[in-house]
Design a protein around this motif. Structure first.
Motif, PDB file in Angstrom:
ATOM      1  N   GLY A 270       0.813  -1.210   0.000  1.00 12.03           N
ATOM      2  CA  GLY A 270       0.000   0.000   0.000  1.00 12.03           C
ATOM      3  C   GLY A 270       0.845   1.258   0.000  1.00 12.03           C
ATOM      4  N   GLY A 271       0.275   2.343   0.500  1.00 16.04           N
ATOM      5  CA  GLY A 271       1.019   3.588   0.667  1.00 16.04           C
ATOM      6  C   GLY A 271       1.403   4.285  -0.618  1.00 16.04           C
ATOM      7  N   GLY A 272       0.756   3.949  -1.722  1.00 20.06           N
ATOM      8  CA  GLY A 272       1.113   4.575  -2.992  1.00 20.06           C
ATOM      9  C   GLY A 272       2.061   3.752  -3.843  1.00 20.06           C
ATOM     10  N   SER A 273       2.434   2.571  -3.361  1.00 24.34           N
ATOM     11  CA  SER A 273       3.265   1.677  -4.167  1.00 24.34           C
ATOM     12  C   SER A 273       2.427   1.079  -5.290  1.00 24.34           C
ATOM     13  N   ILE A 274       3.088   0.670  -6.362  1.00 25.29           N
ATOM     14  CA  ILE A 274       2.395   0.154  -7.550  1.00 25.29           C
ATOM     15  C   ILE A 274       3.125  -1.083  -8.061  1.00 25.29           C
ATOM     16  N   GLU A 275       2.350  -2.055  -8.521  1.00 29.72           N
ATOM     17  CA  GLU A 275       2.913  -3.184  -9.245  1.00 29.72           C
ATOM     18  C   GLU A 275       2.410  -3.129 -10.681  1.00 29.72           C
ATOM     19  N   LEU A 276       3.311  -3.324 -11.616  1.00 31.68           N
ATOM     20  CA  LEU A 276       2.947  -3.361 -13.026  1.00 31.68           C
ATOM     21  C   LEU A 276       3.144  -4.764 -13.566  1.00 31.68           C
ATOM     22  N   GLU A 277       2.113  -5.284 -14.178  1.00 28.66           N
ATOM     23  CA  GLU A 277       2.192  -6.556 -14.897  1.00 28.66           C
ATOM     24  C   GLU A 277       2.459  -6.189 -16.358  1.00 28.66           C
ATOM     25  N   ILE A 278       3.662  -6.492 -16.835  1.00 27.05           N
ATOM     26  CA  ILE A 278       4.057  -6.091 -18.189  1.00 27.05           C
ATOM     27  C   ILE A 278       4.233  -7.322 -19.065  1.00 27.05           C
ATOM     28  N   CYS A 279       3.660  -7.272 -20.262  1.00 27.81           N
ATOM     29  CA  CYS A 279       3.779  -8.354 -21.241  1.00 27.81           C
ATOM     30  C   CYS A 279       4.576  -7.849 -22.440  1.00 27.81           C
ATOM     31  N   LEU A 280       5.617  -8.599 -22.796  1.00 29.72           N
ATOM     32  CA  LEU A 280       6.452  -8.250 -23.943  1.00 29.72           C
ATOM     33  C   LEU A 280       6.929  -9.523 -24.624  1.00 29.72           C
ATOM     34  N   SER A 281       7.393  -9.393 -25.861  1.00 32.90           N
ATOM     35  CA  SER A 281       8.048 -10.524 -26.498  1.00 32.90           C
ATOM     36  C   SER A 281       9.320 -10.836 -25.714  1.00 32.90           C
ATOM     37  N   PRO A 282       9.834 -12.068 -25.802  1.00 26.53           N
ATOM     38  CA  PRO A 282      11.038 -12.424 -25.032  1.00 26.53           C
ATOM     39  C   PRO A 282      12.206 -11.466 -25.262  1.00 26.53           C
ATOM     40  N   ASP A 283      12.469 -11.089 -26.507  1.00 27.12           N
ATOM     41  CA  ASP A 283      13.596 -10.191 -26.789  1.00 27.12           C
ATOM     42  C   ASP A 283      13.362  -8.804 -26.204  1.00 27.12           C
ATOM     43  N   GLU A 284      12.135  -8.319 -26.315  1.00 27.41           N
ATOM     44  CA  GLU A 284      11.820  -7.001 -25.772  1.00 27.41           C
ATOM     45  C   GLU A 284      11.911  -6.995 -24.255  1.00 27.41           C
ATOM     46  N   MET A 285      11.484  -8.088 -23.609  1.00 25.66           N
ATOM     47  CA  MET A 285      11.564  -8.160 -22.150  1.00 25.66           C
ATOM     48  C   MET A 285      13.013  -8.158 -21.693  1.00 25.66           C
ATOM     49  N   THR A 286      13.865  -8.894 -22.377  1.00 25.55           N
ATOM     50  CA  THR A 286      15.291  -8.911 -22.034  1.00 25.55           C
ATOM     51  C   THR A 286      15.887  -7.516 -22.149  1.00 25.55           C
ATOM     52  N   ALA A 287      15.503  -6.799 -23.209  1.00 24.52           N
ATOM     53  CA  ALA A 287      16.021  -5.441 -23.392  1.00 24.52           C
ATOM     54  C   ALA A 287      15.504  -4.499 -22.310  1.00 24.52           C
ATOM     55  N   LEU A 288      14.223  -4.634 -21.935  1.00 24.76           N
ATOM     56  CA  LEU A 288      13.669  -3.779 -20.879  1.00 24.76           C
ATOM     57  C   LEU A 288      14.382  -4.020 -19.553  1.00 24.76           C
ATOM     58  N   GLU A 289      14.671  -5.279 -19.269  1.00 24.36           N
ATOM     59  CA  GLU A 289      15.354  -5.624 -18.006  1.00 24.36           C
ATOM     60  C   GLU A 289      16.787  -5.095 -17.957  1.00 24.36           C
ATOM     61  N   SER A 290      17.305  -4.701 -19.124  1.00 25.89           N
ATOM     62  CA  SER A 290      18.654  -4.123 -19.187  1.00 25.89           C
ATOM     63  C   SER A 290      18.616  -2.604 -19.327  1.00 25.89           C
ATOM     64  N   ASP A 291      17.422  -2.043 -19.288  1.00 29.25           N
ATOM     65  CA  ASP A 291      17.264  -0.604 -19.477  1.00 29.25           C
ATOM     66  C   ASP A 291      17.494   0.114 -18.150  1.00 29.25           C
TER      67      ASP A 291
END
Length: 460
Positions: free
Chosen positions: A422-443
């Motif tokens: 709580g307290g203003g925290s947020i969880e995001l469920e993100i869907c991407l292609s495998p290559d795009e997810m790998t790139a996002l995790e390195s961003d």
């Protein structure tokens, strides 16, 4: 036995405890409902830990728990009676006419299923990516809303894990949007905790459907057969991950976006949406001149004049094209520039904008097609961290986590949930292609905002 196999144990149908007079009449759908007929059900659920055994107690009894859920659901459906119905259609050939409504009389009720799986809560929460087995915790896999003619409009699936309980709720998206989905869930939880026999609720739904002036209630679609507007959607190969953002991290991001735009008006969610839009665009390595947009699900209830009640039951949302840019400009500009675009689009969305969409629809009536609605270069921000999701308790304490089913998953889809603490925290469920997810995790821009306790929270 494959431990990833969900084993069905039992099913039944639940009707309202008693029938109100209004349920005897056809329940017609408004324009924002009808456009959803070729979209999939909303599938959201909560994972709970089983109560610990004590010396003085016999422990958790699943059959007693299921019975309590069924009884409270039956009482809740008195208030939300359309969810116990089925879709029906009256149609004619000349001129083409297709009128869809809810028939609450000729229905076995809402579906209630019980299943088991040989997994622990840690098996669900600890992997970096959401396990595919979670999709089996929901009914109506891949079903379109039009299938509500033969399938229940609401199904509750209770899946028993070795040390936990998952309550998965699938509701027809032609009947509810996210606000109404969680309104129902909240009231079901309230009735369950009340343990009464004839329970009133704190927020009765406003069931009268809203129609534009001079139209309704029986709105006709220009079709003679559902094959003319239904389009099944199959999601591409995706990786799905939950990213956690602490309240402190969100506050810093908001302050940065406002400072860069020389304002104090940009919200936390607009700042986070701008970050997601920028970083996913970078992860995709799009050409400099490729147009990309950020869409946001926007609630029209408060924007109409006069406004609808917050408890209006039905769909009152649009996918607002909040930000549009070329990939090159989006990444050359700063976070504040992108966030200001989103802010301006949200605050300028008014009664006039909402009615303009409806007027266009009334002149040329169409049905949303998921495959055509969202392009592969853009981002869609769905759900909301404002919905009361962790307030739902069923005698098991606070849920460990939120998860969703197969529905509405495509590359660039992000669903926002409140953070567990709580307290203003947020969880995001993100869907991407495998290559795009790998790139996002390195961003670096993105991962610097993600809470460092991301993995720890996901594991319990």
């Amino acid at each position: 036995m494959n431990p990833l196999t969900v084993t069905p144990i039992s099913e039944c149908f639940i009707k309202p405890k008693h029938i109100v007079d209004e349920a005897k009449q056809p329940y017609y759908l408004a324009p924002w409902d009808l456009v959803m007929l070729s979209v999939q059900y909303i599938q959201k659920g909560l994972l709970f830990a089983k109560p610990p055994k004590t010396e003085n107690q016999q422990g958790f009894k699943i059959m007693d728990f299921l019975e309590d859920l069924k009884q409270s659901l039956s009482l809740t459906l008195v208030h939300f009676y359309p969810l116990a119905g089925r879709l029906a259609t009256s149609k004619s050939e000349n001129p083409p006419s297709y009128v869809v409504f809810v028939d609450c009389n000729n229905s076995p009720g809402a579906r209630f299923t019980y299943a088991t799986v040989d997994l622990t809560t840690s098996d669900v929460l600890s992997p970096t990516y959401v396990p595919l087995v979670v999709q089996s915790f929901f009914d109506h896999d891949r079903a379109l809303n039009h299938d509500g003619h033969t399938k229940s409009l609401l199904t509750i699936q209770v899946t028993e894990l070795t040390d936990g309980i998952f309550i998965g709720c699938s509701i027809n998206h032609s009947i509810v949007d996210g606000s109404s989905f969680w309104h129902f869930f909240n009231m079901w939880s309230e009735i369950f905790q009340g343990k009464g026999d004839d329970v009133s609720i704190s927020r009765p739904p406003v069931l009268n459907r809203w129609f534009p002036d001079g139209h309704g209630p029986a709105l006709s679609l220009p079709f003679t057969h559902h094959d003319q507007f239904l389009s099944p959607f199959e999601a591409p190969l995706l990786k799905e991950r939950m990213f956690h953002f602490s309240s402190e991290s969100i506050a810093r991001l908001k302050a940065k976006a406002n400072a860069e735009s020389n304002t104090n008006k940009i919200s936390s969610f607009q700042s986070l949406s701008a970050l997601v839009w920028r970083c996913i665009t970078r992860a995709r390595n799009l050409p400099h001149d490729q147009v990309t947009c950020c869409r946001m699900a926007i609630n029209n209830r408060s924007r109409l004049n006069p406004p609808l009640s917050p408890d209006y039951f039905g769909n009152s949302i649009q996918a607002l094209k909040a930000g549009v840019s070329t990939a090159g400009e989006l990444l050359e500009q700063n976070l504040g520039w992108a966030a200001w675009q989103l802010h301006q689009a949200v605050v300028s969305h008014s009664d006039e904008n909402a009615r303009e969409f409806l007027n266009l629809w009334l002149k040329s009536r169409f049905i949303y097609q998921i495959g055509k609605l969202f392009d592969p270069h853009s981002v869609m921000m769905g759900s909301s961290p404002r919905f009361n999701k962790y307030g739902n308790e069923f005698g098991l304490g606070k849920a460990l986590a939120l998860r969703s089913g197969y529905a509405h998953k495509f590359s660039g889809k992000a669903s926002a949930y409140p953070g567990h603490e709580g307290g203003g925290s947020i969880e995001l469920e993100i869907c991407l292609s495998p290559d795009e997810m790998t790139a996002l995790e390195s961003d670096k821009e993105f991962m610097d905002v993600v809470s460092p306790s991301d993995k720890e929270l996901m594991s319990g």
